[in-house]
Design a protein around this motif. Structure first.
Motif, PDB file in Angstrom:
ATOM      1  N   LEU A  59       0.839  -1.211   0.000  1.00 17.31           N
ATOM      2  CA  LEU A  59       0.000   0.000   0.000  1.00 17.31           C
ATOM      3  C   LEU A  59       0.867   1.252   0.000  1.00 17.31           C
ATOM      4  O   LEU A  59       0.605   2.219  -0.739  1.00 17.31           O
ATOM      5  N   ALA A  60       1.947   1.225   0.810  1.00 12.77           N
ATOM      6  CA  ALA A  60       2.838   2.387   0.925  1.00 12.77           C
ATOM      7  C   ALA A  60       3.507   2.718  -0.412  1.00 12.77           C
ATOM      8  O   ALA A  60       3.515   3.876  -0.848  1.00 12.77           O
ATOM      9  N   ILE A  61       4.061   1.704  -1.077  1.00 12.67           N
ATOM     10  CA  ILE A  61       4.785   1.989  -2.323  1.00 12.67           C
ATOM     11  C   ILE A  61       3.825   2.318  -3.465  1.00 12.67           C
ATOM     12  O   ILE A  61       4.141   3.125  -4.345  1.00 12.67           O
ATOM     13  N   THR A  62       2.626   1.743  -3.448  1.00 14.96           N
ATOM     14  CA  THR A  62       1.618   2.092  -4.458  1.00 14.96           C
ATOM     15  C   THR A  62       1.226   3.553  -4.312  1.00 14.96           C
ATOM     16  O   THR A  62       1.135   4.300  -5.313  1.00 14.96           O
ATOM     17  N   LEU A  63       1.009   3.997  -3.078  1.00 12.41           N
ATOM     18  CA  LEU A  63       0.686   5.398  -2.799  1.00 12.41           C
ATOM     19  C   LEU A  63       1.821   6.311  -3.255  1.00 12.41           C
ATOM     20  O   LEU A  63       1.597   7.362  -3.883  1.00 12.41           O
ATOM     21  N   ALA A  64       3.065   5.894  -2.966  1.00  9.77           N
ATOM     22  CA  ALA A  64       4.242   6.697  -3.327  1.00  9.77           C
ATOM     23  C   ALA A  64       4.366   6.858  -4.843  1.00  9.77           C
ATOM     24  O   ALA A  64       4.578   7.967  -5.345  1.00  9.77           O
ATOM     25  N   ILE A  65       4.234   5.751  -5.575  1.00 11.70           N
ATOM     26  CA  ILE A  65       4.364   5.804  -7.035  1.00 11.70           C
ATOM     27  C   ILE A  65       3.245   6.642  -7.661  1.00 11.70           C
ATOM     28  O   ILE A  65       3.487   7.467  -8.554  1.00 11.70           O
ATOM     29  N   THR A  66       2.021   6.449  -7.166  1.00 12.74           N
ATOM     30  CA  THR A  66       0.881   7.201  -7.709  1.00 12.74           C
ATOM     31  C   THR A  66       1.082   8.705  -7.555  1.00 12.74           C
ATOM     32  O   THR A  66       0.920   9.477  -8.508  1.00 12.74           O
ATOM     33  N   LEU A  67       1.453   9.143  -6.345  1.00  6.96           N
ATOM     34  CA  LEU A  67       1.646  10.580  -6.108  1.00  6.96           C
ATOM     35  C   LEU A  67       2.860  11.113  -6.868  1.00  6.96           C
ATOM     36  O   LEU A  67       2.847  12.252  -7.353  1.00  6.96           O
ATOM     37  N   ALA A  68       3.916  10.302  -6.983  1.00 10.65           N
ATOM     38  CA  ALA A  68       5.113  10.744  -7.720  1.00 10.65           C
ATOM     39  C   ALA A  68       4.803  10.934  -9.203  1.00 10.65           C
ATOM     40  O   ALA A  68       5.286  11.885  -9.837  1.00 10.65           O
ATOM     41  N   VAL A  69       3.993  10.036  -9.773  1.00 11.57           N
ATOM     42  CA  VAL A  69       3.607  10.162 -11.183  1.00 11.57           C
ATOM     43  C   VAL A  69       2.763  11.421 -11.389  1.00 11.57           C
ATOM     44  O   VAL A  69       2.889  12.122 -12.401  1.00 11.57           O
ATOM     45  N   LEU A  70       1.908  11.742 -10.422  1.00 11.08           N
ATOM     46  CA  LEU A  70       1.052  12.929 -10.526  1.00 11.08           C
ATOM     47  C   LEU A  70       1.831  14.221 -10.319  1.00 11.08           C
ATOM     48  O   LEU A  70       1.650  15.204 -11.052  1.00 11.08           O
ATOM     49  N   VAL A  71       2.734  14.229  -9.307  1.00 11.67           N
ATOM     50  CA  VAL A  71       3.476  15.455  -8.960  1.00 11.67           C
ATOM     51  C   VAL A  71       4.655  15.701  -9.899  1.00 11.67           C
ATOM     52  O   VAL A  71       5.036  16.846 -10.155  1.00 11.67           O
ATOM     53  N   LYS A  72       5.251  14.622 -10.442  1.00  8.50           N
ATOM     54  CA  LYS A  72       6.412  14.711 -11.349  1.00  8.50           C
ATOM     55  C   LYS A  72       7.585  15.486 -10.726  1.00  8.50           C
ATOM     56  O   LYS A  72       7.990  16.543 -11.219  1.00  8.50           O
ATOM     57  N   PRO A  73       8.183  14.991  -9.659  1.00  7.01           N
ATOM     58  CA  PRO A  73       9.258  15.709  -8.976  1.00  7.01           C
ATOM     59  C   PRO A  73      10.530  15.851  -9.812  1.00  7.01           C
ATOM     60  O   PRO A  73      11.337  16.759  -9.577  1.00  7.01           O
ATOM     61  N   GLY A  74      10.764  14.956 -10.775  1.00  8.01           N
ATOM     62  CA  GLY A  74      12.010  14.998 -11.548  1.00  8.01           C
ATOM     63  C   GLY A  74      11.941  15.844 -12.808  1.00  8.01           C
ATOM     64  O   GLY A  74      12.971  16.105 -13.445  1.00  8.01           O
ATOM     65  N   ILE A  75      10.753  16.301 -13.167  1.00  6.98           N
ATOM     66  CA  ILE A  75      10.605  17.109 -14.383  1.00  6.98           C
ATOM     67  C   ILE A  75      11.145  18.509 -14.134  1.00  6.98           C
ATOM     68  O   ILE A  75      10.796  19.166 -13.156  1.00  6.98           O
ATOM     69  N   GLY A  76      12.010  18.976 -15.033  1.00  7.10           N
ATOM     70  CA  GLY A  76      12.539  20.342 -14.936  1.00  7.10           C
ATOM     71  C   GLY A  76      13.835  20.458 -14.157  1.00  7.10           C
ATOM     72  O   GLY A  76      14.447  21.525 -14.124  1.00  7.10           O
ATOM     73  N   LEU A  77      14.268  19.374 -13.517  1.00  2.18           N
ATOM     74  CA  LEU A  77      15.544  19.426 -12.796  1.00  2.18           C
ATOM     75  C   LEU A  77      16.678  19.096 -13.751  1.00  2.18           C
ATOM     76  O   LEU A  77      16.669  18.060 -14.409  1.00  2.18           O
ATOM     77  N   GLU A  78      17.652  19.976 -13.838  1.00  3.67           N
ATOM     78  CA  GLU A  78      18.796  19.746 -14.738  1.00  3.67           C
ATOM     79  C   GLU A  78      19.896  19.021 -13.971  1.00  3.67           C
ATOM     80  O   GLU A  78      20.894  19.601 -13.581  1.00  3.67           O
ATOM     81  N   LEU A  79      19.675  17.762 -13.751  1.00  4.48           N
ATOM     82  CA  LEU A  79      20.667  16.940 -13.057  1.00  4.48           C
ATOM     83  C   LEU A  79      21.261  15.952 -14.043  1.00  4.48           C
ATOM     84  O   LEU A  79      20.586  15.476 -14.950  1.00  4.48           O
ATOM     85  N   HIS A  80      22.531  15.638 -13.872  1.00  2.00           N
ATOM     86  CA  HIS A  80      23.219  14.769 -14.828  1.00  2.00           C
ATOM     87  C   HIS A  80      23.738  13.524 -14.121  1.00  2.00           C
ATOM     88  O   HIS A  80      23.741  13.423 -12.902  1.00  2.00           O
ATOM     89  N   SER A  81      24.220  12.603 -14.894  1.00  2.00           N
ATOM     90  CA  SER A  81      24.628  11.301 -14.342  1.00  2.00           C
ATOM     91  C   SER A  81      26.076  11.271 -13.858  1.00  2.00           C
ATOM     92  O   SER A  81      26.695  10.234 -13.826  1.00  2.00           O
TER      93      SER A  81
END
Length: 433
Positions: free
Chosen positions: A98-120
């Motif tokens: 339940l915890a990881i399903t909630l985490a993935i769902t909210l992360a897909v909706l919020v998109k925390p990684g979009i717009g961050l210029e981070l490199h490998s």
């Protein structure tokens, strides 16, 4: 003066220690980060923090073993042990999924990684994570003493259960041994209570060291990821757990959260489910009213396999890293992340930072670059502290549900706001070294 001090509860003293440590740490980091004075302070804080955590960890193996032997040998019905195991493990896996399903769902909706210029260019070398097959085959210790020396919790649990069952089946000899273990258990729990009163000082040292070292710089560009993980952890702790507790056990969520404050603060300051285990066990039995025959089994098991907070971090981090690298994950990939992280929680030891090792396994499973972990390492220590508090709250919630279903819960004690309050303060005799 003494009377006034006596009115200050343990929770308040821990909170004061935390705030003072936070403030002093930030002050040292901001005004004199490279001075010899700050270096000396950091050394003192490190010593104090390590002594505090070590004193808690010192109790884990004897407490788990003795308490679990006591609980197991007191079970009148041997089949009850099988029921306890199925219920506890089932609930722990369900809450993790339940915890990881909630985490993935909210992360897909919020998109925390979009717009961050981070490199490998960040690097992270992951230790090898144990496979599920290894975890299962290593359940039975070939050498119980070695398992205790290494702190292998699953092996200790298995040996303690078998030893307890043997005592229960040994007639008069078993009764004599059981009484010895009960006395051991009383002494160890008293030692836990004594060490709890040192907590404000330990928490002060840990917080001061952390913020004098890191400051708030690490929160900068990773703010969106950081606060999303915090948000999901809060939702799981203050909504998911209370709802499950109310639905499955018909108990008051507010009373539960109120009595878990001390334990959550301990977990936050130590960032270790295992180090917090003695406190969790005492809270569950003395404040929440769970019989030791249940708590001694479900709480150590939860500290070993219940990693809801870690699963939440893994879910958000997986989506975050995928977005940063511009990799699209399919629904099948997300389902694989949920399954892998849930099963991986069984093999996750309750020690600081191990969640990153498990995250490496999850990323490999869906073919994401493992070096992406380096992007989130800067803020992971603070998140590690918070998710540990969530983990121990989950341990207590599942323990209550199992105890209620087995008729082993003292609801009068659970509903009594002052239960075990008198035992919070330890009055040592004067004049003794």
């Amino acid at each position: 003066m003494t009377k006034q001090k006596g009115k200050l509860g343990l929770t308040a003293r821990i909170f004061i220690g935390m705030v003072l440590g936070f403030a002093l740490g930030l002050a040292l980091h901001g005004f004199a980060p490279d001075s010899s004075f700050t270096a000396s302070c950091l050394t003192l804080f490190q010593i104090g923090g390590k002594l505090f955590v070590a004193s808690l960890k010192m109790l884990v193996v004897p407490l788990v073993f003795v308490s679990l032997v006591c609980g197991t040998c007191s079970l009148s019905d041997p089949t009850k042990l099988g029921r306890l195991g199925v219920k506890a493990i089932g609930l722990y896996l369900i809450t993790t999924a339940l915890a990881i399903t909630l985490a993935i769902t909210l992360a897909v909706l919020v998109k925390p990684g979009i717009g961050l210029e981070l490199h490998s260019d960040a690097s992270f070398k992951a230790s090898a994570a144990p496979s599920l097959a290894d975890v299962i085959t290593n359940l039975v210790p070939s050498n119980p003493i070695q398992a205790m020396a290494q702190g292998n919790m699953l092996q200790i649990i298995v040996f303690a259960v078998l030893f307890g069952v043997a005592i229960a089946l040994s007639g008069k000899a078993g009764e004599r041994i059981a009484k010895v273990f009960e006395d051991f258990n009383e002494v160890i729990m008293k030692l836990v209570t004594i060490l709890m009163n040192l907590a404000p000082y330990g928490v002060f040292c840990l917080m001061a060291k952390l913020f004098a070292d890191k400051g708030l710089d690490t929160l900068g560009s990773l703010g969106k990821y950081f606060f999303l993980v915090l948000g999901v952890l809060a939702i799981h702790a203050f909504i998911s757990y209370p709802v499950l507790l109310k639905l499955l056990a018909r108990l008051s969520p507010l009373m539960f959260l109120r009595k878990m404050r001390d334990t959550a603060l301990f977990a936050f300051s130590t960032a270790s489910s295992n180090a917090t285990l003695p406190v969790t066990l005492e809270t569950v039995t003395k404040k929440l009213g769970v019989n030791n025959s249940i708590a001694s089994f479900t709480v150590p098991l939860g500290a070993t396999i219940n990693m809801d907070g870690t699963a939440i971090m893994q879910g958000v981090a997986t989506v975050f890293i995928a977005q940063v690298y511009g990799i699209d994950l399919s629904l099948t990939d997300y389902l694989m992340v949920i399954l892998t992280a849930t099963l991986a929680s069984v093999g996750t030891a309750g020690v600081p930072g191990v969640g990153l090792i498990m995250l490496a396994m999850v990323l490999n499973q869906v073919h994401l670059p493992v070096e992406g972990i380096g992007l989130i390492m800067g803020v992971d220590r603070l998140l590690d502290m918070t998710r540990t508090a969530v983990n121990v709250t989950g341990d207590a919630m599942v323990t209550l549900v199992v105890a209620k279903s087995e008729g082993e819960l003292d609801e009068g004690r659970f509903n009594d706001p002052n239960a075990a309050k008198a035992e919070e303060e330890v009055h040592l005799p004067h004049g003794h070294a």
